[in-house]
Write a protein that holds these residues in place. Structure first.
Motif, PDB file in Angstrom:
ATOM      1  N   GLN A   1       7.206  -4.955 -10.577  1.00 32.27           N
ATOM      2  CA  GLN A   1       6.161  -4.682  -9.582  1.00 32.27           C
ATOM      3  C   GLN A   1       6.786  -4.680  -8.188  1.00 32.27           C
ATOM      4  O   GLN A   1       7.335  -5.693  -7.747  1.00 32.27           O
ATOM      5  N   GLU A   2       6.701  -3.561  -7.490  1.00 28.91           N
ATOM      6  CA  GLU A   2       7.222  -3.488  -6.125  1.00 28.91           C
ATOM      7  C   GLU A   2       6.284  -4.271  -5.202  1.00 28.91           C
ATOM      8  O   GLU A   2       5.062  -4.154  -5.325  1.00 28.91           O
ATOM      9  N   THR A   3       6.845  -5.069  -4.303  1.00 24.13           N
ATOM     10  CA  THR A   3       6.003  -5.873  -3.405  1.00 24.13           C
ATOM     11  C   THR A   3       6.244  -5.561  -1.933  1.00 24.13           C
ATOM     12  O   THR A   3       5.514  -6.046  -1.076  1.00 24.13           O
TER      13      THR A   3
ATOM     14  N   GLN B   1      -3.132  -6.849  -2.614  1.00 29.92           N
ATOM     15  CA  GLN B   1      -2.752  -5.520  -3.108  1.00 29.92           C
ATOM     16  C   GLN B   1      -1.842  -5.643  -4.340  1.00 29.92           C
ATOM     17  O   GLN B   1      -2.035  -4.947  -5.335  1.00 29.92           O
ATOM     18  N   ILE B   2      -0.887  -6.551  -4.261  1.00 30.78           N
ATOM     19  CA  ILE B   2       0.055  -6.734  -5.384  1.00 30.78           C
ATOM     20  C   ILE B   2      -0.707  -7.242  -6.620  1.00 30.78           C
ATOM     21  O   ILE B   2      -0.494  -6.756  -7.737  1.00 30.78           O
TER      22      ILE B   2
ATOM     23  N   GLU C   1      -4.023  -3.830 -12.827  1.00 33.79           N
ATOM     24  CA  GLU C   1      -4.066  -2.436 -13.306  1.00 33.79           C
ATOM     25  C   GLU C   1      -2.920  -2.175 -14.304  1.00 33.79           C
ATOM     26  O   GLU C   1      -3.145  -1.702 -15.414  1.00 33.79           O
ATOM     27  N   ALA C   2      -1.707  -2.537 -13.893  1.00 35.66           N
ATOM     28  CA  ALA C   2      -0.527  -2.261 -14.727  1.00 35.66           C
ATOM     29  C   ALA C   2      -0.581  -3.005 -16.061  1.00 35.66           C
ATOM     30  O   ALA C   2      -0.097  -2.503 -17.081  1.00 35.66           O
TER      31      ALA C   2
ATOM     32  N   ALA D   1      -3.825  -6.766  -7.334  1.00 34.44           N
ATOM     33  CA  ALA D   1      -4.642  -5.665  -7.856  1.00 34.44           C
ATOM     34  C   ALA D   1      -3.782  -4.693  -8.665  1.00 34.44           C
ATOM     35  O   ALA D   1      -4.181  -4.232  -9.745  1.00 34.44           O
ATOM     36  N   GLU D   2      -2.592  -4.386  -8.160  1.00 31.59           N
ATOM     37  CA  GLU D   2      -1.702  -3.460  -8.882  1.00 31.59           C
ATOM     38  C   GLU D   2      -1.239  -4.062 -10.213  1.00 31.59           C
ATOM     39  O   GLU D   2      -1.101  -3.359 -11.206  1.00 31.59           O
ATOM     40  N   LEU D   3      -1.022  -5.362 -10.236  1.00 28.11           N
ATOM     41  CA  LEU D   3      -0.604  -6.023 -11.478  1.00 28.11           C
ATOM     42  C   LEU D   3      -1.725  -5.992 -12.514  1.00 28.11           C
ATOM     43  O   LEU D   3      -1.474  -5.763 -13.704  1.00 28.11           O
TER      44      LEU D   3
ATOM     45  N   LYS E   1       3.596  -4.845   1.001  1.00 32.81           N
ATOM     46  CA  LYS E   1       2.233  -4.932   0.438  1.00 32.81           C
ATOM     47  C   LYS E   1       1.645  -6.323   0.653  1.00 32.81           C
ATOM     48  O   LYS E   1       2.380  -7.302   0.711  1.00 32.81           O
TER      49      LYS E   1
END
Ligand code: S3P
Length: 176
Positions: free
Chosen positions: A153-155, A162-163, A169-170, A165-167, A158
């Protein structure tokens, strides 16, 4: 799920946000080490050295994973210290427990900057931070291990939210 990555990757702050969003528990492995040892990490390093710390860290991880297994407490976000996943014995325990891992990644400059800021404000004292050159070398040595995580996960640039939320999702997880 387990968050891994270098010092300054945001494992603890992202872990807390992720757990809050999911309605899961959160645990920081370093805190379990400190609780069991009755000493802070810096004191363990200063008084007993890194080898002792690694042994305590391994025992604490084993206990944590045993608790997860026996309590069926699968809904937990766990943040590891920066060196934990690099130890073969720890990576093996995690693989055997079949718990997904996420590598929180960022540029070395940003990682250094975050650690510097925290140490300036006396938030966290990191025994292995060293100088920028040592920090970079340790990161280079460890990065191949971090890349073995289930996902990266790119941080960089961010926010913690945001991180998280992206996790979610992923990982295909559901918010509470
Ligand atoms: C370490 C990182 C620290 C802590 C200990 C050793 C490391 O945790 O476990 O000082 O080897 O990189 P953070 O990654 O939370 O700073």
């Amino acid at each position: 799920m387990i968050l891994i990555g270098f010092m300054g990757a945001g494992k603890t702050s992202v872990g807390r946000a992720l757990a809050a969003n999911l309605g899961w528990a959160f645990e920081d492995l370093d805190e379990r080490v400190e609780r069991r040892a009755g000493r802070e990490i810096v004191d363990i390093f200063r008084e007993s050295g890194e080898d002792t710390f690694r042994k305590l860290e391994h025992t604490a991880l084993k206990e944590l994973l045993d608790d997860l297994g026996s309590l069926k407490e699968k809904e937990k976000v766990i943040a590891l210290g920066g060196g934990a996943f690099v130890q073969k014995s720890n990576a093996a325990l995690i693989a055997a427990a079949k718990i997904p891992t996420a590598f929180l990644d960022a540029d070395i400059e940003e990682l250094w900057e975050r650690c510097e800021r925290q140490s300036r404000h006396l938030v966290i004292e990191r025994p292995l931070m060293g100088d920028p050159q040592r920090f970079r070398n340790l990161y280079r040595e460890r990065r191949p291990h971090y890349l073995k995580a289930s996902l990266r996960q790119e941080t960089g640039g961010k926010t913690v939210e945001q991180i998280a939320a992206e996790l979610i999702e992923a990982l295909g997880l559901r918010r509470k």
